[in-house]
Design a protein around this motif. Structure first.
Motif, mmCIF file in Angstrom:
data_model
loop_
_atom_site.group_PDB
_atom_site.id
_atom_site.type_symbol
_atom_site.label_atom_id
_atom_site.label_comp_id
_atom_site.label_asym_id
_atom_site.label_seq_id
_atom_site.Cartn_x
_atom_site.Cartn_y
_atom_site.Cartn_z
ATOM 1 N N ARG A 204 8.689 -9.035 -3.651
ATOM 2 C CA ARG A 204 9.443 -8.372 -2.588
ATOM 3 C C ARG A 204 8.733 -7.070 -2.234
ATOM 4 N N PHE A 205 8.569 -6.870 -0.943
ATOM 5 C CA PHE A 205 7.987 -5.626 -0.451
ATOM 6 C C PHE A 205 9.071 -4.876 0.312
ATOM 7 N N ARG A 206 9.557 -3.802 -0.289
ATOM 8 C CA ARG A 206 10.660 -3.025 0.283
ATOM 9 C C ARG A 206 11.836 -3.917 0.652
ATOM 10 N N GLY A 207 12.119 -4.853 -0.248
ATOM 11 C CA GLY A 207 13.257 -5.750 -0.081
ATOM 12 C C GLY A 207 12.946 -7.040 0.633
ATOM 13 N N MET A 208 11.794 -7.141 1.273
ATOM 14 C CA MET A 208 11.430 -8.325 2.041
ATOM 15 C C MET A 208 10.624 -9.297 1.171
ATOM 16 N N PRO A 209 11.021 -10.578 1.132
ATOM 17 C CA PRO A 209 10.228 -11.560 0.370
ATOM 18 C C PRO A 209 8.854 -11.748 1.015
ATOM 19 N N VAL A 210 7.811 -11.706 0.212
ATOM 20 C CA VAL A 210 6.443 -11.861 0.707
ATOM 21 C C VAL A 210 5.620 -12.668 -0.299
ATOM 22 N N ALA A 211 4.492 -13.171 0.194
ATOM 23 C CA ALA A 211 3.476 -13.743 -0.691
ATOM 24 C C ALA A 211 2.353 -12.730 -0.816
ATOM 25 N N VAL A 212 1.750 -12.648 -1.990
ATOM 26 C CA VAL A 212 0.730 -11.640 -2.263
ATOM 27 C C VAL A 212 -0.509 -12.301 -2.870
ATOM 28 N N ARG B 174 -8.507 10.082 -7.273
ATOM 29 C CA ARG B 174 -7.997 11.438 -7.532
ATOM 30 C C ARG B 174 -6.470 11.503 -7.463
ATOM 31 N N ASP B 175 -5.874 10.595 -6.684
ATOM 32 C CA ASP B 175 -4.413 10.584 -6.562
ATOM 33 C C ASP B 175 -3.982 9.169 -6.174
ATOM 34 N N ALA B 176 -3.937 8.295 -7.166
ATOM 35 C CA ALA B 176 -3.630 6.884 -6.914
ATOM 36 C C ALA B 176 -2.247 6.702 -6.295
ATOM 37 N N ASP B 177 -1.260 7.454 -6.769
ATOM 38 C CA ASP B 177 0.105 7.295 -6.251
ATOM 39 C C ASP B 177 0.170 7.600 -4.760
ATOM 40 N N LEU B 178 -0.549 8.625 -4.321
ATOM 41 C CA LEU B 178 -0.534 9.004 -2.914
ATOM 42 C C LEU B 178 -1.146 7.921 -2.043
ATOM 43 N N VAL B 179 -2.301 7.400 -2.445
ATOM 44 C CA VAL B 179 -2.969 6.401 -1.616
ATOM 45 C C VAL B 179 -2.199 5.083 -1.619
ATOM 46 N N ILE B 180 -1.564 4.747 -2.719
ATOM 47 C CA ILE B 180 -0.740 3.538 -2.764
ATOM 48 C C ILE B 180 0.463 3.694 -1.833
ATOM 49 N N ASP B 181 1.056 4.873 -1.817
ATOM 50 C CA ASP B 181 2.185 5.132 -0.926
ATOM 51 C C ASP B 181 1.762 5.044 0.543
ATOM 52 N N ARG B 182 0.595 5.599 0.872
ATOM 53 C CA ARG B 182 0.096 5.522 2.247
ATOM 54 C C ARG B 182 -0.184 4.076 2.651
ATOM 55 N N THR B 183 -0.738 3.319 1.720
ATOM 56 C CA THR B 183 -1.015 1.906 1.991
ATOM 57 C C THR B 183 0.279 1.155 2.252
ATOM 58 N N GLY B 184 1.303 1.448 1.468
ATOM 59 C CA GLY B 184 2.602 0.819 1.684
ATOM 60 C C GLY B 184 3.173 1.129 3.049
#
Length: 317
Positions: free
Chosen positions: A104-112, A274-284
């Motif tokens: 689930r991506f932000r509540g939406m069912p997805v394939a990854v 340098r900041d994995a959490d930030l880039v993952i959040d931006r990608t999301g």
């Protein structure tokens, strides 16, 4: 311990001094190094900004390959919930280089689907450094078929130097598996959002990156062959990889200008590591925007748009 690239020596020197001063202050509380530490931290930040504002294509290649750069597993943990991995191609074997499943991506069912390089010797060997064999691509096809059958948007995360070129892989139909995977991407009637996280190498990347929307991280690379491979073919000298990288136009900026990708995801200063959490959040956030835009479109329109997009690449060059 942070791993520094060759061109990061000025940053390494400054941050090394900061570490030493903090260690001294920690061992002897009577010594106050806070002012000097603060001054050096400002200089280190300025040096990082300056260096990363003018990276060459070869330097970007090094950043894309940084051993501490976040890989698929970090993105999967940060972006998805209820991730259920699926294993095996139901023909030959399981290939850990390609990770695939439902989530689930932000509540939406997805394939990854994504490529995992590993982050230490043991995991890198397990995942074959992100270079998939035919069974990996056939597993990806299986998940794509499932996504199409159940109307699930497909999110693919690309990070590979290329498909595995070993004798066994070739005997089991590596080229055919890549072609089938690419064909399956073109034929799906669900939204496909692809993100190049680090390296997007050749057919090994395009096999799962033929999406309606394709994005790259700022310091990622995407090319038909590695700079070393290109140098070996063109000049029979792999040491000329730096020259090849410059001429191949492999950076996100180049590919955005050519219309091959749809957008660039900004990385933290100093790279995604340098900041994995930030880039993952931006990608999301980018993926969410793309899904919102594509979710209202009919399946046949998504398929037609995707096919036209890839058939038109290069027409205006």
């Amino acid at each position: 311990m942070h791993h520094y690239l060759d061109f990061e020596k000025p940053i390494s020197d400054l941050e090394g001094k900061i570490h030493e001063l903090k260690k001294i202050a920690g061992e002897d509380e009577s010594i106050d190094t806070s002012d000097e530490v603060e001054r050096l931290e400002v200089r280190a930040k300025e040096a990082t900004v300056e260096i990363y504002s003018k990276l060459t294509p070869w330097q970007k290649t090094q950043v894309a390959r940084h051993p501490q750069r976040p890989h698929f597993q970090e993105y999967a943990a940060g972006l998805f919930t209820d991730f259920t991995p699926l294993a095996g191609d139901r023909k030959f074997a399981e290939d850990a280089a390609i990770q695939a499943g439902l989530a689930r991506f932000r509540g939406m069912p997805v394939a990854v689907i994504g490529q995992e390089k590993g982050n230490d010797t043991k995991s890198r060997i397990k995942h074959n450094f992100g270079s998939a064999r035919p069974e990996g691509y056939r597993k990806a096809i299986r998940v794509m078929e499932m996504a199409d059958r159940f109307g699930l948007p497909l999110i693919t995360l690309i990070d590979t130097a290329g498909a595995y070129p070993g004798i066994g892989a070739e005997e089991r139909g590596q080229a055919e598996a890549i072609a089938r995977s690419t064909e399956m991407c073109l034929n799906l009637k669900v939204p496909i959002i692809s993100v190049v996280l680090g390296e997007g190498g050749s057919g090994g990347a395009i096999a799962i990156a033929t999406g309606n929307r394709v994005y790259m991280l700022e310091h990622a690379i995407y090319s038909v062959i590695s700079p070393e491979g290109a140098a070996s073919i063109l000049w029979r000298d792999s040491t000329r990889a730096k020259e090849a990288a410059t001429n191949m136009k492999i950076t996100a900026e180049d590919l955005k200008a050519f219309g091959i990708i749809d957008g660039i995801i900004e990385e933290p200063v100093g790279g995604a590591h340098r900041d994995a959490d930030l880039v993952i959040d931006r990608t999301g956030g980018i993926i969410a925007d793309a899904l919102k835009d594509l979710s209202s479109r009919k399946g046949e329109d998504l398929r037609k748009e995707r096919r036209e997009k890839y058939l038109s690449i290069g027409r205006s060059l």
